[in-house]
Write a protein that holds these residues in place. Sequence first.
Motif, PDB file in Angstrom:
ATOM      1  N   LYS A  49      34.905  54.148  36.081  1.00  0.00           N
ATOM      2  CA  LYS A  49      35.044  54.599  34.696  1.00  0.00           C
ATOM      3  C   LYS A  49      33.681  54.820  34.060  1.00  0.00           C
ATOM      4  N   SER A  50      32.719  53.971  34.382  1.00  0.00           N
ATOM      5  CA  SER A  50      31.372  54.112  33.838  1.00  0.00           C
ATOM      6  C   SER A  50      30.734  55.417  34.294  1.00  0.00           C
ATOM      7  N   ILE A  51      30.869  55.721  35.578  1.00  0.00           N
ATOM      8  CA  ILE A  51      30.261  56.943  36.121  1.00  0.00           C
ATOM      9  C   ILE A  51      30.889  58.180  35.483  1.00  0.00           C
ATOM     10  N   GLN A  52      32.198  58.190  35.331  1.00  0.00           N
ATOM     11  CA  GLN A  52      32.872  59.335  34.705  1.00  0.00           C
ATOM     12  C   GLN A  52      32.427  59.509  33.255  1.00  0.00           C
ATOM     13  N   ALA A  53      32.372  58.404  32.525  1.00  0.00           N
ATOM     14  CA  ALA A  53      31.953  58.478  31.120  1.00  0.00           C
ATOM     15  C   ALA A  53      30.493  58.895  31.010  1.00  0.00           C
ATOM     16  N   ALA A  54      29.650  58.420  31.936  1.00  0.00           N
ATOM     17  CA  ALA A  54      28.223  58.758  31.919  1.00  0.00           C
ATOM     18  C   ALA A  54      28.011  60.245  32.165  1.00  0.00           C
TER      19      ALA A  54
END
Length: 319
Positions: free
Chosen positions: A302-307
């Motif tokens: 989720k962090s990578i997608q949001a980043a």
Amino acid sequence: MSVVPDEKKPTPTNQVQSDELRAQIFQRLHPHAYLDRFLIEGVRPDGRTPEEWRDVFINVGSISTANGSALVRIGGTTIVCGVKAEIAEPELDTPDQGFLVPNIDLPAICSPKFKPGPPSEEAQVLSERLNAVLVSTQLLPLTTLCIEPGRSVWCLYVDATCINYDGNAFDAALLAMVAALRNTTLPEATYNEETGRTTCRSRTTRHPLSLNNDKVIAGLSFGVVPTPSVPVGLDTGEGKNTSHAAGPILIADPTAFEEPLLVRALSVVVDVQGRVVFVEGGVCGKSGTDHDRDEGSTLIEKSIQAAQERAKILHRLLR
């Protein structure tokens, strides 16, 4: 006939001030419980949702005496960065490579958490992280800083100073350093074999750095907060003891108040093409076992997608 007001009955203004004082005391004495009261309602103390970012402001060329400079503000965190170029001798094992020396200072004036004196451990660790990102991503090939192989190269000191600290200094510092490097210009220098000196032909004729434009980077940081605990008898609007959170909560762009309460921190660096070029994470404090390995992998995804989505906005600001 005069009427004496009832001193026991508080006025609306006094009531608001009293409530604010109680909230400040509760926040200071019970920070975890204070944050949980907000998170179970789906918001954070500053009014943002967990996945919401703070506003970003970038201004370049603000320091006239530097070779390049930038000022970046992310919410309440403000960092100014200046690039100073000097001529130096290269290393023996890398005769055709110059030097890139990033450093960040967290002075006592920017936050009460930092004390006067030598650089704090947090500042040293942050400088090492910034150096690792800038070198590994090859934003600036060090061979482009060579004046004469084995004799003379450019050494760029990229110094960032935090003016005001409100969390997430990594993102702000990296953004300021990248913006300052894009703003940096160098005079044309030549090495004289006879005299053994390097001279600059003209100070007015300057050239920008040979940056890899497809490797311009931006950092995006996240934090993981433990599953909020709902106090007994608290009415959340959906009935008592009903929490909106079914596990650890991923929050974007943590503030100075939220950072000490995290169980895990994660930073993702994304280039201008949307590629993830650097990921760094770690467990904070003693509560790092709040979620299992599967949940941790989900939070990283989720962090990578949001980043990657947020990086598009930051790269537009850098242009």
